[in-house]
Design an enzyme around this catalytic site. Structure first.
Site, short mmCIF file in Angstrom:
data_model
loop_
_atom_site.label_atom_id
_atom_site.label_comp_id
_atom_site.label_asym_id
_atom_site.label_seq_id
_atom_site.Cartn_x
_atom_site.Cartn_y
_atom_site.Cartn_z
N GLU A 290 31.26 5.19 38.61
CA GLU A 290 31.23 5.52 40.04
C GLU A 290 32.06 4.49 40.83
OE1 GLU A 290 30.21 8.39 41.08
OE2 GLU A 290 29.50 8.81 39.06
N TRP A 293 35.47 5.56 40.58
CA TRP A 293 35.96 6.59 41.52
C TRP A 293 36.47 5.94 42.80
CZ3 TRP A 293 37.29 11.52 41.01
CH2 TRP A 293 36.85 12.21 39.89
N TRP A 321 42.59 28.53 57.17
CA TRP A 321 41.40 27.88 57.75
C TRP A 321 40.98 28.60 59.01
CZ3 TRP A 321 39.59 25.01 54.12
CH2 TRP A 321 40.41 24.21 53.32
N ASN A 356 25.19 11.12 47.72
CA ASN A 356 26.44 11.71 47.22
C ASN A 356 26.31 13.19 46.90
OD1 ASN A 356 29.20 11.61 46.11
ND2 ASN A 356 28.12 12.02 44.18
N TRP A 374 38.96 21.00 55.89
CA TRP A 374 38.26 19.79 55.43
C TRP A 374 38.54 18.60 56.33
CZ3 TRP A 374 41.32 15.60 54.23
CH2 TRP A 374 42.65 15.86 53.91
N TRP A 397 36.87 14.31 50.23
CA TRP A 397 37.00 15.60 50.94
C TRP A 397 38.03 16.48 50.24
CZ3 TRP A 397 34.19 18.33 54.22
CH2 TRP A 397 33.16 17.68 54.88
#
Ligand code: FAD
Length: 489
Positions: A290, A293, A321, A356, A374, A397
């Site tokens: 993690e 990431w 969108w 998360n 987003w 995102w």
């Protein structure tokens, strides 16, 4: 590291510039300055003026206020005042270095494009004046340019990236502790933190954040101890459960550099060896991945500076969108009619943080159920998260939206009801953040619109009045999202 040049400047002062490295321990820039034995001064610059700099959001400003107070108090115990100045980074640092008669300036490197441009200007101006400029990596395990794939290119996929990081040269040792510092006798003029108005007053919406967090290095280190002892054992299995204390909650401390990832890297292993945690190897590996990431997000930011603004995959530029203000507002307020989504958005508003798994659910809901860009979600998170991070927020995102480098495919549309039932099985999370649903039985808690009339009445719920009906039907939304995706194939 140009230590030799720093030690050869007689007794001339060193200026330490703090930004997103608000700690004394394992701070390579501060340690290098302390090691010279020369007098030092400490400066923090709030830069909202340099071209392209993204001002902090409201929740992060609140955190910064607490973190600066904590850092100032820590430095004060070593006799060093923390000078605060507001303005352009390069101008403020150069002026301060000249006023001090500093021979050297040290700082921790930053990675957003506008920050790097400001720091490059600062470096060249210092060089022009004959002042030594020394920058350090105090934020990452590996900097964006330090790791490349077999073809010499930056990585676009997490797993080979992380494998390469694990296989590369050993992670640096922790920086020397700085038990004593030698303060410069003439402090620089400082602005008053209160005048920066980083914390809200009218209205004061920070009560939930004050109750949830202790900004500053001491708070960060206490959280690490608690995490290693109580949460790391079982982390691999439990980390997706928002109803439990299942993750470290270290993200804002990492964001403001009150803690370094290198400390976590070494600390997890040392804790196992010392028997200080009953965690298993698999828990450590999962936790470190993690952290990986976060490293990967910075690796992506390094190769794609527009990460928060433009689709990593340009084919998404053609995505249809929807501009739906009412739906965006319902999402922001936690009034979508989907309990797990609403619980997450209210946790975020109240505490400045969200688990998360729930971040993934609410982000998927905005992008796929509502077809809202987003970037509107990224902006809301930027303003409301205490850990709002230029790399991790944008990368995550784009990951959820499917437009990112190593992204979840767009057609994987999370079902908020099934996600709620799987990861909040007894409903403790929803009951905490959506108290108007608390009396519903588990069977209908994550889908109140399916509850019978009597059940709703017994629970004191009038759908559409005390709690909204779903603002969009899941099956309809799913079909609409898949149809929209066909536009960009
Ligand atoms: P733990 O599970 O204890 O993880 C330890 C640390 O690893 C975290 O503190 C964090 O620094 C890092 N980390 C964990 N997961 C990720 C991830 N997916 N991406 C990057 N780093 C990760 N994280 C931020 O720090 N800032 C953000 O602005 C941010 N925005 C996000 C937006 C969305 C839409 C999503 C889906 C995720 C976002 N994340 C962000 C990643 C992740 O949700 C948080 O880092 C995590 O929830 C923080 O909780 P923790 O410290 O308890 O995590």
């Amino acid at each position: 590291m140009p230590k030799d040049r720093m030690t050869s400047s007689g007794d001339a002062p060193v200026l330490v510039v703090f930004r997103h490295d608000l700690r004394l321990s394992d701070n390579p820039a501060l340690a290098a300055a302390a090691e010279t034995g020369r007098p030092l001064a400490a400066l923090f610059v709030l830069d909202e003026m340099s071209p392209g700099i993204r001002p902090l959001g409201g929740a992060a400003r609140w955190w910064l206020d607490g973190s600066l107070r904590a850092l100032a108090a820590q430095l004060a115990t070593r006799g060093v005042p923390l000078t605060l100045q507001c303005g352009g980074m390069a101008e403020r640092v150069v002026t301060a270095a000249q006023a001090l008669g500093a021979a050297d300036v040290v700082w921790t490197r930053r990675y957003a494009a506008a920050e790097q441009a400001a720091d490059a200007r600062m470096k060249s101006e210092l060089a022009r004046l004959g002042i030594g400029a020394h920058s350090f990596n105090g934020t990452l395990i590996i900097e964006p340019w330090e790791v490349r794939n077999g073809a010499g290119q930056p990585f676009r996929v997490f797993t080979p990236f992380w494998r390469a990081v694990r296989a590369s040269s050993p992670v640096r040792a922790l920086a020397e502790a700085v038990p004593t510092l030698r303060p410069h006798p003439r402090p620089l003029p400082s602005e008053d933190l209160d005048t920066w108005r980083l914390t809200p007053t009218t209205p004061d919406w920070a009560g939930g954040m004050r109750a949830a967090w202790t900004p500053g290095e001491a708070g960060a280190l206490a959280s690490v101890d608690r995490f290693l002892r109580d949460v790391l054992p079982g982390y691999a299995e439990r980390r997706d459960r928002p109803d439990l204390l299942s993750t470290s909650r270290l993200s804002p401390h990492l964001r403001f550099g009150e803690l370094s990832p290198v400390r976590l890297w070494h600390g997890t292993r040392t804790a196992i060896e010392a028997g200080a945690t009953p965690a298993a190897e698999s828990d450590i590996e999962k936790f470190l991945s993690e952290i990986g990431w976060r490293e990967f997000a910075y690796h992506l930011l390094g190769q794609f500076p527009a990460l928060a603004m433009a689709h990593f995959q340009p084919r998404f530029d053609a995505f249809p969108w929807r501009d739906d203000r009412m739906a965006l507002n319902a999402w922001q307020k936690g009034r979508t009619g989907y309990p797990i989504v609403d619980a997450g958005m209210r946790e975020l508003w109240h505490t400045g943080w969200m688990h998360n798994r729930v971040r993934m659910i609410v982000a998927s809901f905005l992008v796929k159920h509502l077809l809202i860009d987003w970037r509107r979600g990224e902006e809301w998170f930027w303003d409301t998260l205490v850990d709002a991070d230029p790399a991790s927020n944008a990368a995550s995102w784009q990951w959820v939206a499917g437009s990112g480098a190593d992204a979840a495919p767009f057609f994987r549309i999370l079902n908020p009801v099934l996600q709620g039932e799987k990861f909040d099985p007894q409903g403790a999370y929803v009951r905490r953040w959506v108290p108007e649903l608390a009396a519903l039985p588990d069977a209908t808690l994550h889908r109140p619109w399916t509850a019978g009339e009597l059940t709703l009445r017994d629970a004191g719920i009038v759908l559409g009045r005390t709690y909204p009906r779903p603002i969009v039907d899941h099956d309809h939304a799913r079909a609409r999202a898949l149809a929209a995706l066909r536009n960009i194939r």
